[in-house]
Write a protein that holds these residues in place. Structure first.
Motif, short mmCIF file in Angstrom:
data_model
loop_
_atom_site.label_atom_id
_atom_site.label_comp_id
_atom_site.label_asym_id
_atom_site.label_seq_id
_atom_site.Cartn_x
_atom_site.Cartn_y
_atom_site.Cartn_z
N LEU A 1 106.01 -17.41 30.38
CA LEU A 1 106.90 -18.54 30.60
C LEU A 1 106.56 -19.71 29.69
O LEU A 1 107.40 -20.30 29.04
CB LEU A 1 106.77 -19.01 32.05
N LEU A 2 105.27 -20.01 29.66
CA LEU A 2 104.78 -21.12 28.86
C LEU A 2 105.06 -20.87 27.39
O LEU A 2 105.41 -21.76 26.63
CB LEU A 2 103.28 -21.30 29.10
N LYS A 3 104.92 -19.61 27.00
CA LYS A 3 105.13 -19.22 25.62
C LYS A 3 106.54 -19.61 25.16
O LYS A 3 106.71 -20.21 24.11
CB LYS A 3 104.93 -17.70 25.52
N TYR A 4 107.56 -19.29 25.99
CA TYR A 4 108.92 -19.59 25.57
C TYR A 4 109.22 -21.08 25.59
O TYR A 4 110.10 -21.56 24.89
CB TYR A 4 109.92 -18.76 26.38
N GLU A 5 108.46 -21.80 26.40
CA GLU A 5 108.59 -23.25 26.39
C GLU A 5 108.01 -23.82 25.10
O GLU A 5 108.52 -24.78 24.54
CB GLU A 5 107.78 -23.82 27.56
N LEU A 6 106.91 -23.19 24.64
CA LEU A 6 106.16 -23.76 23.52
C LEU A 6 106.72 -23.37 22.15
O LEU A 6 106.51 -24.08 21.18
CB LEU A 6 104.69 -23.34 23.61
N ILE A 7 107.43 -22.25 22.08
CA ILE A 7 107.91 -21.81 20.77
C ILE A 7 108.73 -22.89 20.05
O ILE A 7 108.43 -23.22 18.90
CB ILE A 7 108.67 -20.46 20.88
N PRO A 8 109.75 -23.49 20.73
CA PRO A 8 110.49 -24.55 20.00
C PRO A 8 109.61 -25.75 19.65
O PRO A 8 109.80 -26.35 18.58
CB PRO A 8 111.60 -24.95 20.99
N TYR A 9 108.66 -26.04 20.51
CA TYR A 9 107.76 -27.17 20.25
C TYR A 9 106.94 -26.94 18.98
O TYR A 9 106.88 -27.79 18.09
CB TYR A 9 106.83 -27.39 21.46
N ILE A 10 106.36 -25.74 18.89
CA ILE A 10 105.55 -25.42 17.70
C ILE A 10 106.42 -25.41 16.46
O ILE A 10 106.03 -25.87 15.39
CB ILE A 10 104.88 -24.04 17.87
N LYS A 11 107.65 -24.91 16.62
CA LYS A 11 108.56 -24.89 15.46
C LYS A 11 108.81 -26.31 14.95
O LYS A 11 108.80 -26.56 13.75
CB LYS A 11 109.90 -24.24 15.84
N ASP A 12 109.00 -27.23 15.89
CA ASP A 12 109.20 -28.64 15.52
C ASP A 12 107.97 -29.18 14.79
O ASP A 12 108.08 -29.84 13.75
CB ASP A 12 109.43 -29.50 16.76
N VAL B 1 107.36 -8.94 18.65
CA VAL B 1 108.63 -8.99 17.94
C VAL B 1 109.41 -10.27 18.28
O VAL B 1 109.91 -10.96 17.39
CB VAL B 1 109.49 -7.75 18.28
N SER B 2 109.47 -10.62 19.56
CA SER B 2 110.29 -11.77 19.93
C SER B 2 109.72 -13.06 19.35
O SER B 2 110.47 -13.95 18.94
CB SER B 2 110.40 -11.86 21.45
N GLU B 3 108.39 -13.15 19.30
CA GLU B 3 107.75 -14.32 18.69
C GLU B 3 108.14 -14.43 17.23
O GLU B 3 108.52 -15.49 16.73
CB GLU B 3 106.24 -14.16 18.75
N VAL B 4 108.02 -13.30 16.54
CA VAL B 4 108.31 -13.27 15.10
C VAL B 4 109.77 -13.64 14.87
O VAL B 4 110.09 -14.46 14.00
CB VAL B 4 107.99 -11.88 14.52
N LEU B 5 110.68 -13.07 15.68
CA LEU B 5 112.11 -13.34 15.49
C LEU B 5 112.44 -14.81 15.73
O LEU B 5 113.23 -15.41 15.02
CB LEU B 5 112.94 -12.46 16.42
N SER B 6 111.81 -15.40 16.75
CA SER B 6 112.19 -16.78 17.07
C SER B 6 111.46 -17.82 16.22
O SER B 6 111.89 -18.96 16.14
CB SER B 6 111.97 -17.06 18.56
N MET B 7 110.38 -17.44 15.58
CA MET B 7 109.60 -18.43 14.83
C MET B 7 109.84 -18.39 13.32
O MET B 7 109.80 -19.42 12.66
CB MET B 7 108.09 -18.20 15.05
N SER B 8 110.02 -17.19 12.77
CA SER B 8 109.80 -17.10 11.31
C SER B 8 111.07 -17.04 10.48
O SER B 8 112.15 -16.69 10.97
CB SER B 8 108.91 -15.90 11.01
N ASP B 9 110.94 -17.41 9.22
CA ASP B 9 112.03 -17.34 8.27
C ASP B 9 111.97 -16.04 7.46
O ASP B 9 112.95 -15.61 6.88
CB ASP B 9 111.93 -18.52 7.30
N ARG B 10 110.78 -15.48 7.39
CA ARG B 10 110.54 -14.34 6.51
C ARG B 10 109.47 -13.47 7.17
O ARG B 10 108.60 -13.99 7.85
CB ARG B 10 109.95 -14.88 5.21
#
Lengths: 221, 236
Positions: free
Chosen positions: B165-176, B192-201
């Protein structure tokens, strides 16, 4: 009752504990980085005094330090200093006998250190000496302090090597342990028992301190 | 830009990494034990490759032929460790100040205060890392990395020790936070989901061998195909 043996034992133990504290930490730190083979050999050498009879340690030290042997002769001829049969001669004996205790507890503490902390410090640009003194030592301090107190306790009780290298001269080289032996040998049970009780009391207090230091198992971040 | 082309013999296989980052987040994706963390450690200078070249913004960090191997201190690489590697005997403020040693002493406190506010750590200045939550620890670690002003940031499984749960809260924060940083970033992950939601390449690392970089969209297509296949197989 002449308290000289107590005073002498305490100062020998304190000086030896300080010496062994620094050398033991340095040895433990550098052995952790050494190549495997050297590590194995050095570890045996560093630990040997723990299992050797103290008389063997005393004998080996005399081979080195007595006035007719290389180091002892050098000091006697050049500085007029006799290295054996002084109150401080016991410091050599006690330091060697006690060294493995400090070395092994410090090594155990260093081995539990999380190397990522040092790596993190390095990527942040912190100097290696800052990392050693401000991150590694504080992290390992409980083990290190416990090792130092344990070394002091063992140093107080050293008999075999001390009696060989410093002998027993009342008011000069007498320690609690050598005094007990002399008093028993000369049939002075009344005084011997007093020293025995003093010895047990001091040792018990020191061990209590060691236990108190080791009890709160530290949690890592 | 980070350019790394090196080899290192490991116990079970040969690690062969050939990566080049561009703006944004480049993910290094692979199963655990594929050599991802070791790759980051080589880039940061914590481990030494057997041979190869590592460059950062035109600076040579490592070059086996010319015997160049800069210490981690001189590389200016921010490294977010998997369990954050906060110094347990220092409080939050001291941890952040540890990243500010390039500044004169008089400026460190005020800079630390600025970072504490920016990373929403106000009130926790005197707390020890062991008393912090996973998210707070991560923010302290990030603040400390920002304090050291790195040219590139390496994120080693940044969400592995957090609950889902915390992970999905934090992903946009870290991206910012990373987009504020503006420099190149390498994300190491097996998720996979981390990579898809975080990365450009995405660069896949399979048994120590780095594949060519593909865009996040391409990666997503590959994953979808794999997914469809496995669903079809189950149908049989």
């Amino acid at each position: 009752m002449d308290l000289y043996p107590l005073f002498n034992s305490l100062r020998i133990a304190a000086i030896s504990a300080v010496i062994v504290f620094f050398i033991g930490i340095a040895a433990a730190y550098y052995i952790a980085k050494a190549p495997r083979l050297i590590k194995g050999i050095l570890d045996v050498i560093f630990t040997l005094p723990l299992v050797l009879p103290p008389t063997v340690v005393g004998y080996l030290l005399l081979l080195l330090l007595s006035p007719k042997r290389p180091v002892g002769e050098f000091f006697l001829e050049n500085y007029g200093i006799r290295l054996t049969m002084q109150w401080w001669s016991a410091v050599f004996a006690v330091s060697v006998v006690v060294f493995p205790l400090m070395y092994r507890t410090a090594r155990g503490a260093f081995e539990r250190f999380d190397e990522d902390l040092a790596s993190a410090g390095r990527t942040l640009g912190l100097s290696n000496s800052y990392i050693f003194w401000r991150i590694r030592i504080p992290y390992c301090k409980q083990g290190i302090i416990a090792g130092a107190v344990l070394s002091f306790a063992r140093a107080l009780g050293e008999y075999g090597a001390t009696s060989m290298i410093a002998g027993y001269t009342p008011g000069k080289t007498a320690t609690v342990s050598t005094a007990v032996y002399q008093l028993w040998r000369t049939g002075n049970d009344e005084l011997a028992i007093k020293w025995v009780l003093i010895n047990i009391a001091i040792s018990a207090v020191v061990l209590l301190i060691v236990n108190l230091l080791e009890k709160p198992k530290r949690r890592c971040a | 830009m980070l350019y790394a082309d090196f080899e290192k013999r490991l116990d079970r296989f040969m690690l062969k990494v050939d990566i080049e980052t561009k703006d944004g987040i480049t993910a290094l994706f692979g199963a655990s034990g594929a050599g991802k963390s070791m790759s980051l450690k080589c880039i940061a200078g914590i481990e030494k490759p057997d041979k190869g070249v590592i460059q950062l913004n035109g600076r040579v960090l490592f070059d086996s032929e010319n015997r160049i191997n800069l210490s981690p201190q001189k590389r200016h690489i921010g490294y977010l460790f998997q369990d954050y590697a906060l110094f347990p005997d220092m409080d939050v403020e001291q941890n952040i100040i540890a990243g500010l040693h390039h500044l004169p002493k008089s400026e460190r406190k005020s800079k630390a205060k600025e970072l504490i506010e920016r990373f929403k750590l106000t009130g926790l200045e005197r707390s020890r890392p062991s008393t912090l939550s996973g998210g707070e620890k991560q923010r302290v670690a990030l603040a400390r990395i920002f304090a050291s002003q790195p040219e590139v940031i390496l994120l080693d499984e940044p969400f592995a020790s957090l609950d889902t749960l915390l992970k999905y809260e934090l992903i946009p924060y870290i991206k910012d936070v990373i987009s504020e940083f503006g420099g190149d970033t390498v994300l190491v992950s097996h998720d996979v989901s981390e990579v898809l939601s975080m990365s450009d390449r995405v660069i896949q690392l399979i048994n120590g061998q780095a594949r060519d970089a593909i865009s996040a969209d391409e990666f997503s297509m590959i994953i979808n195909k794999l997914h469809d296949k496995s669903v079809l197989n189950q149908g049989n």
